[in-house]
Design a protein around this motif. Structure first.
Motif, mmCIF file in Angstrom:
data_model
loop_
_atom_site.group_PDB
_atom_site.id
_atom_site.type_symbol
_atom_site.label_atom_id
_atom_site.label_comp_id
_atom_site.label_asym_id
_atom_site.label_seq_id
_atom_site.Cartn_x
_atom_site.Cartn_y
_atom_site.Cartn_z
ATOM 1 N N THR A 1 -23.853 22.248 61.285
ATOM 2 C CA THR A 1 -25.055 22.419 60.462
ATOM 3 C C THR A 1 -25.746 23.753 60.750
ATOM 4 O O THR A 1 -26.863 23.984 60.291
ATOM 5 N N SER B 1 -32.342 21.927 56.327
ATOM 6 C CA SER B 1 -32.415 20.623 56.997
ATOM 7 C C SER B 1 -31.960 19.468 56.103
ATOM 8 O O SER B 1 -31.324 18.533 56.574
ATOM 9 N N SER C 1 -28.237 19.637 56.092
ATOM 10 C CA SER C 1 -27.782 19.222 57.422
ATOM 11 C C SER C 1 -27.732 17.705 57.519
ATOM 12 O O SER C 1 -26.757 17.134 58.020
ATOM 13 N N ARG C 2 -28.774 17.075 57.025
ATOM 14 C CA ARG C 2 -28.812 15.606 57.120
ATOM 15 C C ARG C 2 -27.677 14.977 56.316
ATOM 16 O O ARG C 2 -27.073 14.002 56.756
ATOM 17 N N LEU D 1 -24.443 15.500 58.356
ATOM 18 C CA LEU D 1 -24.445 14.655 59.563
ATOM 19 C C LEU D 1 -24.302 13.184 59.200
ATOM 20 O O LEU D 1 -23.607 12.424 59.882
ATOM 21 N N ASP E 1 -28.819 21.696 68.196
ATOM 22 C CA ASP E 1 -29.961 21.124 67.483
ATOM 23 C C ASP E 1 -30.142 19.653 67.873
ATOM 24 O O ASP E 1 -29.305 18.819 67.538
ATOM 25 N N ARG F 1 -31.918 17.443 66.637
ATOM 26 C CA ARG F 1 -31.958 16.546 65.470
ATOM 27 C C ARG F 1 -30.549 16.215 64.997
ATOM 28 O O ARG F 1 -30.292 15.127 64.498
ATOM 29 N N ALA F 2 -29.631 17.161 65.167
ATOM 30 C CA ALA F 2 -28.232 16.881 64.825
ATOM 31 C C ALA F 2 -27.632 15.944 65.872
ATOM 32 O O ALA F 2 -26.931 14.977 65.551
ATOM 33 N N TYR G 1 -27.745 12.104 65.708
ATOM 34 C CA TYR G 1 -26.815 11.318 64.889
ATOM 35 C C TYR G 1 -25.648 10.763 65.721
ATOM 36 O O TYR G 1 -24.901 9.919 65.237
HETATM 37 P P1 ADP Z 1 -40.436 19.801 58.324
HETATM 38 O O1 ADP Z 1 -40.217 20.829 57.282
HETATM 39 O O2 ADP Z 1 -41.261 18.622 57.926
HETATM 40 O O3 ADP Z 1 -40.821 20.374 59.668
HETATM 41 P P2 ADP Z 1 -37.620 19.404 58.196
HETATM 42 O O4 ADP Z 1 -37.493 19.515 56.727
HETATM 43 O O5 ADP Z 1 -37.092 20.449 59.087
HETATM 44 O O6 ADP Z 1 -39.093 19.100 58.621
HETATM 45 O O7 ADP Z 1 -37.043 17.986 58.636
HETATM 46 C C1 ADP Z 1 -37.493 16.796 58.060
HETATM 47 C C2 ADP Z 1 -36.851 15.669 58.820
HETATM 48 O O8 ADP Z 1 -35.444 15.860 58.873
HETATM 49 C C3 ADP Z 1 -37.308 15.562 60.259
HETATM 50 O O9 ADP Z 1 -37.480 14.203 60.578
HETATM 51 C C4 ADP Z 1 -36.225 16.159 61.056
HETATM 52 O O10 ADP Z 1 -36.100 15.487 62.307
HETATM 53 C C5 ADP Z 1 -35.002 15.911 60.195
HETATM 54 N N1 ADP Z 1 -34.104 17.057 60.330
HETATM 55 C C6 ADP Z 1 -34.379 18.333 60.058
HETATM 56 N N2 ADP Z 1 -33.331 19.127 60.302
HETATM 57 C C7 ADP Z 1 -32.364 18.348 60.741
HETATM 58 C C8 ADP Z 1 -31.036 18.567 61.192
HETATM 59 N N3 ADP Z 1 -30.488 19.788 61.272
HETATM 60 N N4 ADP Z 1 -30.333 17.519 61.566
HETATM 61 C C9 ADP Z 1 -30.859 16.309 61.520
HETATM 62 N N5 ADP Z 1 -32.080 16.016 61.126
HETATM 63 C C10 ADP Z 1 -32.851 17.017 60.744
#
Ligand code: ADP
Ligand code: ADP
Length: 232
Positions: free
Chosen positions: A169, A174, A177-178, A181, A201, A203-204, A207
């Protein structure tokens, strides 16, 4: 049983005072049907570990077994075949062939290895990755997320023993990425695949079922279903 494992892996670069121990005695197992994230600071050996596990690099010493076969003693020719048929890769850059359609890109590794495509499995993978209506498109006509999903499908089409993903990712926003993932995780939960992913990352990494932490070429933590706090 483990789909892939390594014992006492050492990988050094250079000699003498300039020698770097990219891996300094790593032993690890990757169980079937699990998604593992490898994390750690830049230079900690994440890529080197993944490359040694996937037959892209050879350890200086130690043993690597993938799908019951010791790959540390394979010839280049055998390793090339292993990479096309028994192991899948997802890279940060999608590495799609611009002149081929999505469907042709997905089956390319099998076509090169002259291995027949299991159509039922192909359809399952394409459905899981959400590309059913896009198979005739070339990369230039697809979004970054779609291209990465094609790359994921290509990694899975041979029903590999292990899929290795290197910062999958890293280039994606984001939301995309989701999607990617979620698909990698679904390939584990619904299709029974085994995924090993390098990422910086958290957040990645969230998963994954398991997070392996590296520092200075060694495993410093091996966490099952870690909390967000543990991987930060
Ligand atoms: P914001 O713009 O509200 O700061 P993002 O759009 O970056 O947030 O992310 C929104 C949600 O998606 C969050 O809960 C974050 O944890 C999740 N998220 C963002 N980027 C990733 C990623 N690369 N992998 C997994 N989850 C992500
Ligand atoms: P990470 O993926 O965690 O950033 P790497 O596995 O890429 O770490 O690198 C681990 C160490 O090995 C680093 O010190 C890096 O500089 C060194 N290294 C990696 N590849 C090479 C190479 N081809 N030649 C020399 N040193 C290398």
């Amino acid at each position: 049983t483990a789909q892939a494992w390594a014992r006492d892996l050492v990988r050094t670069y250079g000699t003498g005072d300039a020698q770097v121990r990219a891996l300094d005695g790593v032993s690890v197992e990757f169980a079937r049907g699990r998604m593992t994230a490898i994390m750690g600071p830049s230079g900690s050996g994440k890529s080197t570990l993944m490359h040694c596990m996937a037959g892209l690099d050879r350890p200086t010493s130690g043993t690597v077994v993938v799908d019951g076969t010791e790959i540390s003693s394979m010839s280049q020719r055998e390793l090339t075949r292993l990479r096309r048929t028994r192991v899948g890769f997802v890279f940060q850059a999608y590495n799609l062939v611009p002149t081929l359609t999505a469907a042709e890109n997905i089956t390319l590794p099998l076509d090169i290895a002259r291995t027949p495509v299991d159509r039922a499995w192909f359809d399952e993978v394409v459905a899981a990755v959400g590309l059913a209506g896009r198979l005739g498109h070339r990369p230039a006509a697809m979004s970054g997320g779609e291209q990465q999903r094609v790359a994921c499908a290509r990694a899975l089409v041979s029903r590999p023993a292990v899929v290795f993903a290197d910062e999958p990712t890293g280039n994606l926003d984001s939301r995309t990425s989701r999607e990617v993932l979620t698909f990698l995780r679904r390939s584990v939960d619904d299709l029974g695949q085994t995924v090993v992913m390098v990422t910086h990352d958290p957040r990645a990494a969230a998963y994954a079922h398991r997070v392996l932490m590296l520092a200075d070429g060694r495993v410093t933590a091996d966490l099952d279903h870690p909390t967000h706090r543990e991987i930060l």
